[in-house]
Design a protein around this motif. Structure first.
Motif, PDB file in Angstrom:
ATOM      1  N   ASP A 286     -34.738  45.398  32.893  1.00 30.99           N
ATOM      2  CA  ASP A 286     -34.759  43.930  32.893  1.00 30.99           C
ATOM      3  C   ASP A 286     -34.312  43.338  34.230  1.00 30.99           C
ATOM      4  OD1 ASP A 286     -35.619  44.024  30.343  1.00 30.99           O
ATOM      5  OD2 ASP A 286     -33.821  43.216  29.401  1.00 30.99           O
ATOM      6  N   ASN A 287     -33.288  43.961  34.841  1.00 30.25           N
ATOM      7  CA  ASN A 287     -32.737  43.364  36.069  1.00 30.25           C
ATOM      8  C   ASN A 287     -33.570  43.658  37.309  1.00 30.25           C
ATOM      9  OD1 ASN A 287     -32.183  46.033  36.460  1.00 30.25           O
ATOM     10  ND2 ASN A 287     -29.973  45.832  36.705  1.00 30.25           N
ATOM     11  N   GLU A 288     -34.701  44.367  37.138  1.00 31.39           N
ATOM     12  CA  GLU A 288     -35.571  44.647  38.284  1.00 31.39           C
ATOM     13  C   GLU A 288     -36.669  43.605  38.459  1.00 31.39           C
ATOM     14  OE1 GLU A 288     -36.876  48.716  37.523  1.00 31.39           O
ATOM     15  OE2 GLU A 288     -35.436  49.441  38.984  1.00 31.39           O
ATOM     16  N   VAL A 289     -36.731  42.638  37.543  1.00 35.64           N
ATOM     17  CA  VAL A 289     -37.747  41.591  37.654  1.00 35.64           C
ATOM     18  C   VAL A 289     -37.139  40.223  37.370  1.00 35.64           C
ATOM     19  CG1 VAL A 289     -39.707  43.069  37.037  1.00 35.64           C
ATOM     20  CG2 VAL A 289     -38.475  41.892  35.253  1.00 35.64           C
ATOM     21  N   THR A 290     -37.731  39.198  37.981  1.00 33.01           N
ATOM     22  CA  THR A 290     -37.298  37.825  37.691  1.00 33.01           C
ATOM     23  C   THR A 290     -38.436  37.033  37.050  1.00 33.01           C
ATOM     24  OG1 THR A 290     -37.978  37.064  39.878  1.00 33.01           O
ATOM     25  CG2 THR A 290     -35.681  37.806  39.640  1.00 33.01           C
ATOM     26  N   MET A 291     -39.625  37.664  36.944  1.00 34.49           N
ATOM     27  CA  MET A 291     -40.783  36.958  36.394  1.00 34.49           C
ATOM     28  C   MET A 291     -41.609  37.915  35.550  1.00 34.49           C
ATOM     29  SD  MET A 291     -43.184  36.771  39.808  1.00 34.49           S
ATOM     30  CE  MET A 291     -41.884  36.111  40.837  1.00 34.49           C
ATOM     31  N   CYS A 292     -42.425  37.365  34.662  1.00 33.88           N
ATOM     32  CA  CYS A 292     -43.322  38.171  33.837  1.00 33.88           C
ATOM     33  C   CYS A 292     -44.257  38.969  34.747  1.00 33.88           C
ATOM     34  CB  CYS A 292     -44.129  37.268  32.899  1.00 33.88           C
ATOM     35  SG  CYS A 292     -45.422  38.147  31.983  1.00 33.88           S
ATOM     36  N   MET A 293     -44.385  40.272  34.482  1.00 29.63           N
ATOM     37  CA  MET A 293     -45.193  41.120  35.352  1.00 29.63           C
ATOM     38  C   MET A 293     -46.697  40.954  35.114  1.00 29.63           C
ATOM     39  SD  MET A 293     -42.797  44.560  35.418  1.00 29.63           S
ATOM     40  CE  MET A 293     -43.575  45.310  36.850  1.00 29.63           C
ATOM     41  N   LYS A 294     -47.073  40.105  34.174  1.00 29.11           N
ATOM     42  CA  LYS A 294     -48.490  39.837  33.906  1.00 29.11           C
ATOM     43  C   LYS A 294     -48.888  38.427  34.346  1.00 29.11           C
ATOM     44  CE  LYS A 294     -49.095  43.907  32.388  1.00 29.11           C
ATOM     45  NZ  LYS A 294     -49.859  44.872  33.175  1.00 29.11           N
ATOM     46  N   CYS A 295     -48.199  37.394  33.803  1.00 25.45           N
ATOM     47  CA  CYS A 295     -48.622  36.017  34.131  1.00 25.45           C
ATOM     48  C   CYS A 295     -47.815  35.421  35.289  1.00 25.45           C
ATOM     49  CB  CYS A 295     -48.522  35.123  32.900  1.00 25.45           C
ATOM     50  SG  CYS A 295     -46.831  34.751  32.381  1.00 25.45           S
ATOM     51  N   LYS A 296     -46.777  36.151  35.724  1.00 27.76           N
ATOM     52  CA  LYS A 296     -45.967  35.761  36.896  1.00 27.76           C
ATOM     53  C   LYS A 296     -45.081  34.534  36.664  1.00 27.76           C
ATOM     54  CE  LYS A 296     -49.522  37.647  39.943  1.00 27.76           C
ATOM     55  NZ  LYS A 296     -50.461  37.996  38.893  1.00 27.76           N
ATOM     56  N   GLU A 297     -44.962  34.075  35.414  1.00 26.62           N
ATOM     57  CA  GLU A 297     -44.065  32.947  35.127  1.00 26.62           C
ATOM     58  C   GLU A 297     -42.614  33.433  35.177  1.00 26.62           C
ATOM     59  OE1 GLU A 297     -44.459  29.633  34.559  1.00 26.62           O
ATOM     60  OE2 GLU A 297     -46.520  29.921  35.205  1.00 26.62           O
ATOM     61  N   PRO A 298     -41.703  32.644  35.775  1.00 27.74           N
ATOM     62  CA  PRO A 298     -40.292  33.058  35.839  1.00 27.74           C
ATOM     63  C   PRO A 298     -39.668  33.133  34.446  1.00 27.74           C
ATOM     64  CG  PRO A 298     -40.740  31.207  37.323  1.00 27.74           C
ATOM     65  CD  PRO A 298     -41.950  31.363  36.454  1.00 27.74           C
ATOM     66  N   PHE A 299     -38.784  34.101  34.266  1.00 26.07           N
ATOM     67  CA  PHE A 299     -38.065  34.209  32.997  1.00 26.07           C
ATOM     68  C   PHE A 299     -36.929  33.192  32.956  1.00 26.07           C
ATOM     69  CE2 PHE A 299     -39.546  38.762  33.186  1.00 26.07           C
ATOM     70  CZ  PHE A 299     -40.361  38.681  32.072  1.00 26.07           C
ATOM     71  N   ASN A 300     -36.640  32.692  31.755  1.00 24.34           N
ATOM     72  CA  ASN A 300     -35.415  31.923  31.568  1.00 24.34           C
ATOM     73  C   ASN A 300     -34.882  32.222  30.169  1.00 24.34           C
ATOM     74  OD1 ASN A 300     -36.525  29.978  29.610  1.00 24.34           O
ATOM     75  ND2 ASN A 300     -37.697  29.200  31.357  1.00 24.34           N
ATOM     76  N   ALA A 301     -33.664  31.793  29.908  1.00 26.67           N
ATOM     77  CA  ALA A 301     -32.976  32.192  28.674  1.00 26.67           C
ATOM     78  C   ALA A 301     -33.626  31.627  27.416  1.00 26.67           C
ATOM     79  CB  ALA A 301     -31.519  31.755  28.747  1.00 26.67           C
ATOM     80  N   LEU A 302     -34.312  30.488  27.531  1.00 27.13           N
ATOM     81  CA  LEU A 302     -34.811  29.820  26.327  1.00 27.13           C
ATOM     82  C   LEU A 302     -36.284  30.082  26.049  1.00 27.13           C
ATOM     83  CD1 LEU A 302     -33.011  26.395  26.732  1.00 27.13           C
ATOM     84  CD2 LEU A 302     -32.378  28.241  25.201  1.00 27.13           C
ATOM     85  N   THR A 303     -37.143  29.638  26.964  1.00 32.84           N
ATOM     86  CA  THR A 303     -38.571  29.650  26.641  1.00 32.84           C
ATOM     87  C   THR A 303     -39.279  30.933  27.058  1.00 32.84           C
ATOM     88  OG1 THR A 303     -39.071  28.548  28.728  1.00 32.84           O
ATOM     89  CG2 THR A 303     -38.751  27.152  26.799  1.00 32.84           C
ATOM     90  N   ARG A 304     -38.753  31.640  28.043  1.00 31.45           N
ATOM     91  CA  ARG A 304     -39.434  32.862  28.487  1.00 31.45           C
ATOM     92  C   ARG A 304     -38.438  34.007  28.541  1.00 31.45           C
ATOM     93  NH1 ARG A 304     -44.781  32.624  29.833  1.00 31.45           N
ATOM     94  NH2 ARG A 304     -45.525  30.529  30.183  1.00 31.45           N
ATOM     95  N   ARG A 305     -38.311  34.696  27.433  1.00 32.04           N
ATOM     96  CA  ARG A 305     -37.414  35.829  27.369  1.00 32.04           C
ATOM     97  C   ARG A 305     -38.176  37.113  27.684  1.00 32.04           C
ATOM     98  NH1 ARG A 305     -33.982  35.320  21.971  1.00 32.04           N
ATOM     99  NH2 ARG A 305     -32.848  36.987  23.007  1.00 32.04           N
ATOM    100  N   ARG A 306     -37.426  38.154  28.050  1.00 34.17           N
ATOM    101  CA  ARG A 306     -38.041  39.419  28.456  1.00 34.17           C
ATOM    102  C   ARG A 306     -38.412  40.291  27.266  1.00 34.17           C
ATOM    103  NH1 ARG A 306     -34.633  37.783  32.472  1.00 34.17           N
ATOM    104  NH2 ARG A 306     -34.967  38.534  34.609  1.00 34.17           N
ATOM    105  N   HIS A 307     -39.602  40.868  27.311  1.00 32.85           N
ATOM    106  CA  HIS A 307     -40.057  41.849  26.313  1.00 32.85           C
ATOM    107  C   HIS A 307     -40.656  43.022  27.063  1.00 32.85           C
ATOM    108  CE1 HIS A 307     -39.744  38.953  22.930  1.00 32.85           C
ATOM    109  NE2 HIS A 307     -40.076  38.073  23.861  1.00 32.85           N
ATOM    110  N   HIS A 308     -40.675  44.190  26.456  1.00 29.67           N
ATOM    111  CA  HIS A 308     -41.280  45.358  27.093  1.00 29.67           C
ATOM    112  C   HIS A 308     -42.593  45.720  26.404  1.00 29.67           C
ATOM    113  CE1 HIS A 308     -37.377  46.103  29.059  1.00 29.67           C
ATOM    114  NE2 HIS A 308     -38.103  46.799  29.926  1.00 29.67           N
ATOM    115  N   CYS A 309     -43.610  45.999  27.217  1.00 30.00           N
ATOM    116  CA  CYS A 309     -44.849  46.543  26.673  1.00 30.00           C
ATOM    117  C   CYS A 309     -44.575  48.003  26.322  1.00 30.00           C
ATOM    118  CB  CYS A 309     -45.978  46.440  27.697  1.00 30.00           C
ATOM    119  SG  CYS A 309     -47.444  47.375  27.210  1.00 30.00           S
ATOM    120  N   ARG A 310     -44.868  48.379  25.082  1.00 26.29           N
ATOM    121  CA  ARG A 310     -44.564  49.746  24.632  1.00 26.29           C
ATOM    122  C   ARG A 310     -45.562  50.770  25.165  1.00 26.29           C
ATOM    123  NH1 ARG A 310     -41.005  46.455  22.941  1.00 26.29           N
ATOM    124  NH2 ARG A 310     -39.661  46.946  21.178  1.00 26.29           N
TER     125      ARG A 310
END
Length: 206
Positions: free
Chosen positions: A12-36
């Motif tokens: 998680d700490n190696e990225v600041t944005m979604c690796m697909k759509c490039k939108e920045p992560f934030n605590a509320l609307t864009r949380r981190r998920h992993h593609c399995r």
């Protein structure tokens, strides 16, 4: 091998944005998920797909859109847009770079902030800045040719800092230690003159 083997998860700490759509992560609307399937860190919108993964006993797992299309054998008809200069992935350039590391960065009167800085081998005269080592989009690029290097920190600066200036444009950087600062300066001093480390080696050989 997609779906046949468990992927290496990007932390998680190696990225600041979604690796697909490039939108920045934030605590509320864009949380981190992993593609399995591929292990990339993506937002909820980009992980809203499910596919049967062989390594997990063919159970349904959350996957990203790209992996979903590959696994179910559907090709995306839309041609991939040519990557803009900022859309070159950090991992792509870091793995084949002249130099890369975290540096503190300051522009104008803004506060210092940490940035993952890379000078790629194929563009040894350009400095790329990312929020983190696995980000898929650069925050900024600096074409180094023609810049003046000032490596003497002023009292208000961080101890191992240096500046790049060109007319009204000033970029301040600071390394964690003097050794790292000198490594960066060796490469940058060449780049501002339009030279690369390879050119310098050829000159010394000749």
């Amino acid at each position: 091998e997609l779906g046949k083997r468990a992927p290496r998860w990007i932390r998680d700490n190696e990225v600041t944005m979604c690796m697909k759509c490039k939108e920045p992560f934030n605590a509320l609307t864009r949380r981190r998920h992993h593609c399995r399937a591929c292990g990339h860190v993506v937002c909820w919108k980009c992980s809203d797909y499910k596919a049967h993964l062989e390594y997990d006993g063919n159970k349904l797992n959350k996957v990203c859109k790209d992996c979903y299309h590959v696994i179910i054998g559907c090709t995306d008809s839309e041609e991939k847009k040519k990557k803009g200069i900022l859309e070159i992935e950090s991992a792509e350039v870091s793995g084949n770079s002249v130099i890369c590391s975290f540096l503190q960065y300051m522009e104008k009167s803004k506060p210092w902030q940490k940035a993952w800085c890379v000078i790629p081998k194929q563009e040894a005269l350009v400095l790329y800045m990312y929020g983190a080592p696995q980000d898929v989009r650069a925050l900024a690029t600096i074409p180094l040719l023609g810049y003046t290097v000032d490596d003497t920190p002023r009292s208000a600066d961080l101890p191992h800092s240096f500046k790049l200036t060109q007319s009204k444009s000033v970029h301040s950087f600071a390394a964690d230690n003097e050794e790292l600062k000198q490594k960066w300066l060796r490469v940058i001093h060449l780049a501002v003159k339009g030279e690369t480390p390879e050119c310098q080696n050829e000159l010394q050989v000749n």
